[in-house]
Design a protein around this motif. Structure first.
Motif, PDB file in Angstrom:
ATOM      1  N   ALA A  91       0.829  -1.209   0.000  1.00 48.97           N
ATOM      2  CA  ALA A  91       0.000   0.000   0.000  1.00 48.97           C
ATOM      3  C   ALA A  91       0.863   1.258   0.000  1.00 48.97           C
ATOM      4  O   ALA A  91       0.522   2.263  -0.636  1.00 48.97           O
ATOM      5  N   PHE A  92       2.006   1.196   0.701  1.00 47.19           N
ATOM      6  CA  PHE A  92       2.923   2.341   0.717  1.00 47.19           C
ATOM      7  C   PHE A  92       3.437   2.637  -0.687  1.00 47.19           C
ATOM      8  O   PHE A  92       3.439   3.788  -1.134  1.00 47.19           O
ATOM      9  N   LEU A  93       3.867   1.608  -1.407  1.00 49.51           N
ATOM     10  CA  LEU A  93       4.396   1.804  -2.760  1.00 49.51           C
ATOM     11  C   LEU A  93       3.297   2.279  -3.717  1.00 49.51           C
ATOM     12  O   LEU A  93       3.544   3.129  -4.582  1.00 49.51           O
ATOM     13  N   ILE A  94       2.100   1.735  -3.563  1.00 52.97           N
ATOM     14  CA  ILE A  94       0.983   2.152  -4.421  1.00 52.97           C
ATOM     15  C   ILE A  94       0.647   3.618  -4.161  1.00 52.97           C
ATOM     16  O   ILE A  94       0.433   4.410  -5.101  1.00 52.97           O
ATOM     17  N   THR A  95       0.607   4.002  -2.891  1.00 56.66           N
ATOM     18  CA  THR A  95       0.297   5.390  -2.521  1.00 56.66           C
ATOM     19  C   THR A  95       1.358   6.344  -3.044  1.00 56.66           C
ATOM     20  O   THR A  95       1.051   7.432  -3.557  1.00 56.66           O
ATOM     21  N   GLU A  96       2.627   5.927  -2.918  1.00 51.22           N
ATOM     22  CA  GLU A  96       3.724   6.771  -3.414  1.00 51.22           C
ATOM     23  C   GLU A  96       3.612   6.983  -4.916  1.00 51.22           C
ATOM     24  O   GLU A  96       3.779   8.099  -5.427  1.00 51.22           O
ATOM     25  N   GLY A  97       3.306   5.924  -5.647  1.00 54.27           N
ATOM     26  CA  GLY A  97       3.139   6.048  -7.088  1.00 54.27           C
ATOM     27  C   GLY A  97       1.963   6.938  -7.451  1.00 54.27           C
ATOM     28  O   GLY A  97       2.044   7.748  -8.386  1.00 54.27           O
ATOM     29  N   PHE A  98       0.874   6.816  -6.693  1.00 53.32           N
ATOM     30  CA  PHE A  98      -0.329   7.611  -6.957  1.00 53.32           C
ATOM     31  C   PHE A  98      -0.059   9.099  -6.782  1.00 53.32           C
ATOM     32  O   PHE A  98      -0.376   9.916  -7.662  1.00 53.32           O
ATOM     33  N   PHE A  99       0.556   9.469  -5.651  1.00 52.90           N
ATOM     34  CA  PHE A  99       0.811  10.891  -5.396  1.00 52.90           C
ATOM     35  C   PHE A  99       1.905  11.447  -6.306  1.00 52.90           C
ATOM     36  O   PHE A  99       1.854  12.619  -6.696  1.00 52.90           O
ATOM     37  N   SER A 100       2.874  10.623  -6.649  1.00 57.25           N
ATOM     38  CA  SER A 100       3.914  11.077  -7.579  1.00 57.25           C
ATOM     39  C   SER A 100       3.311  11.399  -8.938  1.00 57.25           C
ATOM     40  O   SER A 100       3.690  12.397  -9.580  1.00 57.25           O
ATOM     41  N   ASP A 101       2.380  10.579  -9.382  1.00 57.57           N
ATOM     42  CA  ASP A 101       1.713  10.830 -10.659  1.00 57.57           C
ATOM     43  C   ASP A 101       0.938  12.146 -10.617  1.00 57.57           C
ATOM     44  O   ASP A 101       0.907  12.892 -11.606  1.00 57.57           O
ATOM     45  N   ILE A 102       0.319  12.431  -9.473  1.00 55.60           N
ATOM     46  CA  ILE A 102      -0.444  13.679  -9.349  1.00 55.60           C
ATOM     47  C   ILE A 102       0.484  14.893  -9.423  1.00 55.60           C
ATOM     48  O   ILE A 102       0.216  15.867 -10.132  1.00 55.60           O
ATOM     49  N   VAL A 103       1.613  14.820  -8.692  1.00 52.26           N
ATOM     50  CA  VAL A 103       2.535  15.955  -8.633  1.00 52.26           C
ATOM     51  C   VAL A 103       3.215  16.190  -9.974  1.00 52.26           C
ATOM     52  O   VAL A 103       3.418  17.334 -10.396  1.00 52.26           O
ATOM     53  N   TRP A 104       3.562  15.102 -10.679  1.00 57.01           N
ATOM     54  CA  TRP A 104       4.386  15.235 -11.881  1.00 57.01           C
ATOM     55  C   TRP A 104       3.621  14.975 -13.173  1.00 57.01           C
ATOM     56  O   TRP A 104       4.228  14.815 -14.232  1.00 57.01           O
ATOM     57  N   VAL A 105       2.285  14.958 -13.105  1.00 53.53           N
ATOM     58  CA  VAL A 105       1.498  14.664 -14.308  1.00 53.53           C
ATOM     59  C   VAL A 105       1.608  15.784 -15.327  1.00 53.53           C
ATOM     60  O   VAL A 105       1.543  15.560 -16.535  1.00 53.53           O
ATOM     61  N   SER A 106       1.813  17.011 -14.861  1.00 58.03           N
ATOM     62  CA  SER A 106       1.894  18.153 -15.768  1.00 58.03           C
ATOM     63  C   SER A 106       3.338  18.424 -16.179  1.00 58.03           C
ATOM     64  O   SER A 106       4.265  18.246 -15.395  1.00 58.03           O
ATOM     65  N   ASN A 107       3.521  18.878 -17.410  1.00 53.55           N
ATOM     66  CA  ASN A 107       4.840  19.281 -17.888  1.00 53.55           C
ATOM     67  C   ASN A 107       5.097  20.770 -17.663  1.00 53.55           C
ATOM     68  O   ASN A 107       6.117  21.296 -18.100  1.00 53.55           O
TER      69      ASN A 107
END
Length: 400
Positions: free
Chosen positions: A26-42
Motif C-alpha cells: 500500500a505504501f508503494l501504491i500510494t507513493e506512485g499515486f501521489f507522484s503521478d499527481i505531482v508530476w502529471v503536468s509538464n
C-alpha cells in the motif's frame, strides 16, 4: 503434538504477516499515486510550486519528528541495543518518506520500507507473545471481545522477556515459522501489487552470448569499475564535509534539497526519483547514447543522491546506485562494441554496486536483471569484492 492453541497462533501469525505485506504494498501504491499527481503536468512553473509546497510539508514533519525517517540500519541498531523497537512511529516514518519520494528526491523507498518491515515484525512477535501467554484469559472472554483484543494494533501486546522466552513450545520453532510468515508476507505484498497493476521493479536487459575467451576482460573492467566507485566516494566525502562544515539549519537544508530537485527536474528529469522505474531508458531511448553522455548521467545520479542524503531528503540508496552502476556499465559496453554488451555491463555494474552498497546486495540484486548465463560472472565478482573488503583496507563512506 499440535494443539488448538498452536494452530490459532500459526493462523494469527499468518494474518499479521499478511497485514505487514499489505502495508508495504500500500505504501508503494500510494507513493506512485501521489507522484503521478505531482508530476502529471509538464508545466515547470507548476512543478516548482508543488516542490515548494512539498518542502514546506517536509520541513514541518522533520521539525516535529527530527529523528525520522528511520532507515533499516537505524532499526537494526535499535533492536540490538534494546532487544526491541519502538514501532509506534512506523506510519509517521512512512509518511515522511512518502513526502520525500513524492516530490522527486533522488532516493529510494527501500530504506524506510525495510525499517517499517523490521519494526512491524517486532510488533507481530509482541502480538503473538500476548496471544500465547494470555491464551487462557482470552478463552474465557466472549469471542468478539477476544477477537477485538487480537485485532487491536497496539494495546494488547507483550514485549520480549528473556526470562520467559525459553518457555515457548517446541511447535513454535522460530526459524521455521519466521520463514513461513516471511513467505506469507511477500505473497500478500506481491498479490496487492499485481492486482493494482503496479510496474515491476525488475527489468530484463536482454540476452547475452558471452564466451570464455572474453574472460580476460574481467580483471580489467573490475579495476575500471572500482576506480569509478572510489571517485564517487570521494565526491560523496566532499559533499559531506562541505555541508557538515557549513552547519546548516534544518530549514536551510530542506530548501537547498528542494533547489537541487528543481534543477534536476529542469536539466535532467529522467534522474528524478530513485531510478527503479527509469532503467528501461538503458535499453530504450538511451541505448544509442554516447559513453560520455551515459557516464555523465551516472555521475549526476550519484551526485543527486549525495545531495538529497546530506540535506535531509533522506531515503534508500540501493536503487539509485543500481541505476548509476548499470548506466556506467552500458557506457563501458558502448566503448567495447566487439564484446558482449551485457557481459561488460554486468562486470562494471557489479563492481561499482559492490563498492558503493555491498557485495551481498549487488550479488543478489543484479541477478534479477541479467540473463542467467551471466549469473556465475556476477557471483564471482561479488565474492571477489567481498574478500577484498574483508582482507584489504576499505574507504568507508556511509550513504545515509
Amino acid at each position: 503434538m499440535v494443539t488448538i492453541k498452536d494452530i490459532i497462533l500459526i493462523v494469527y501469525g499468518l494474518f499479521l504477516s499478511a497485514v505487514i505485506g499489505l502495508i508495504a504494498a500500500a505504501f508503494l501504491i500510494t507513493e506512485g499515486f501521489f507522484s503521478d499527481i505531482v508530476w502529471v503536468s509538464n508545466n515547470q512553473i507548476l512543478q516548482i510550486i508543488l516542490i515548494i509546497i512539498g518542502s514546506g510539508i517536509l520541513y514541518y514533519l522533520l521539525k516535529r519528528w527530527p529523528s525520522l525517517p528511520k532507515t533499516a540500519h537505524d532499526s537494526i541498531t535499535e533492536l540490538k541495543q534494546n532487544q526491541t523497537i519502538n514501532y509506534q512511529d512506523v506510519f509517521l516514518n512512512l509518511l515522511i518518506t512518502l513526502v520525500i519520494l513524492t516530490f522527486g528526491a533522488g532516493v529510494g523507498p527501500e530504506a524506510a520500507l525495510l525499517s517499517a518491515i523490521i519494526s512491524l515484525s517486532i510488533w507481530q512477535a509482541d502480538n503473538l507473545r500476548y496471544l500465547y501467554f494470555q491464551y487462557d484469559v482470552l478463552k474465557q472472554l466472549p469471542f468478539h471481545k477476544a477477537l477485538g483484543r487480537l485485532l487491536n494494533p497496539f494495546r494488547y501486546r507483550q514485549k520480549y522477556d528473556d526470562s520467559i522466552a525459553p518457555k515457548m513450545p517446541q511447535i513454535l520453532r522460530k526459524k521455521i515459522l519466521y520463514a513461513v510468515f516471511t513467505i506469507n508476507g511477500i505473497w500478500a505484498f506481491a498479490l496487492l501489487l499485481r492486482q493494482t497493476d503496479q510496474p515491476s521493479f525488475i527489468l530484463k536487459l536482454g540476452q547475452s552470448h558471452w564466451q570464455l575467451t572474453q574472460l580476460w576482460l574481467l580483471p580489467v573492467l573490475m579495476i575500471a569499475g572500482y576506480i569509478f566507485a572510489i571517485l564517487c566516494k570521494v565526491c560523496y566525502n566532499f559533499f559531506y564535509r562541505i555541508f557538515h562544515r557549513w552547519q546548516l539549519s534544518l530549514l536551510q537544508k530542506v530548501i537547498l534539497g528542494a533547489v537541487g530537485i528543481i534543477l534536476v527536474s529542469y536539466l535532467a528529469p529522467d534522474l528524478l526519483f530513485s531510478g527503479q522505474h527509469s532503467l528501461h531508458l538503458l535499453i530504450g531511448s538511451w541505448s544509442h547514447k554516447s559513453a560520455g553522455f551515459l557516464t555523465v548521467m551516472a555521475l549526476l545520479k550519484l551526485v543527486f543522491l549525495a545531495w538529497c542524503l546530506n540535506l535531509n531528503w533522506r531515503g534508500g540508496d540501493i536503487f539509485p546506485i543500481t541505476f548509476a552502476a548499470m548506466t556506467e556499465g552500458f557506457a563501458a559496453a558502448s566503448l567495447l562494441p566487439n564484446y558482449d554488451a551485457l557481459f561488460v555491463t554486468a562486470i562494471i555494474a557489479t563492481t561499482i554496486m559492490s563498492e558503493l552498497a555491498s557485495p551481498i546486495v549487488a550479488g543478489i540484486f543484479l541477478l534479477f536483471f541479467f540473463p542467467i548465463i551471466l549469473s556465475p560472472v556476477i557471483i564471482v565478482i561479488a565474492v571477489l569484492m567481498f574478500l577484498k573488503n574483508k582482507y584489504l583496507p576499505k574507504l568507508n563512506v556511509k550513504l545515509d
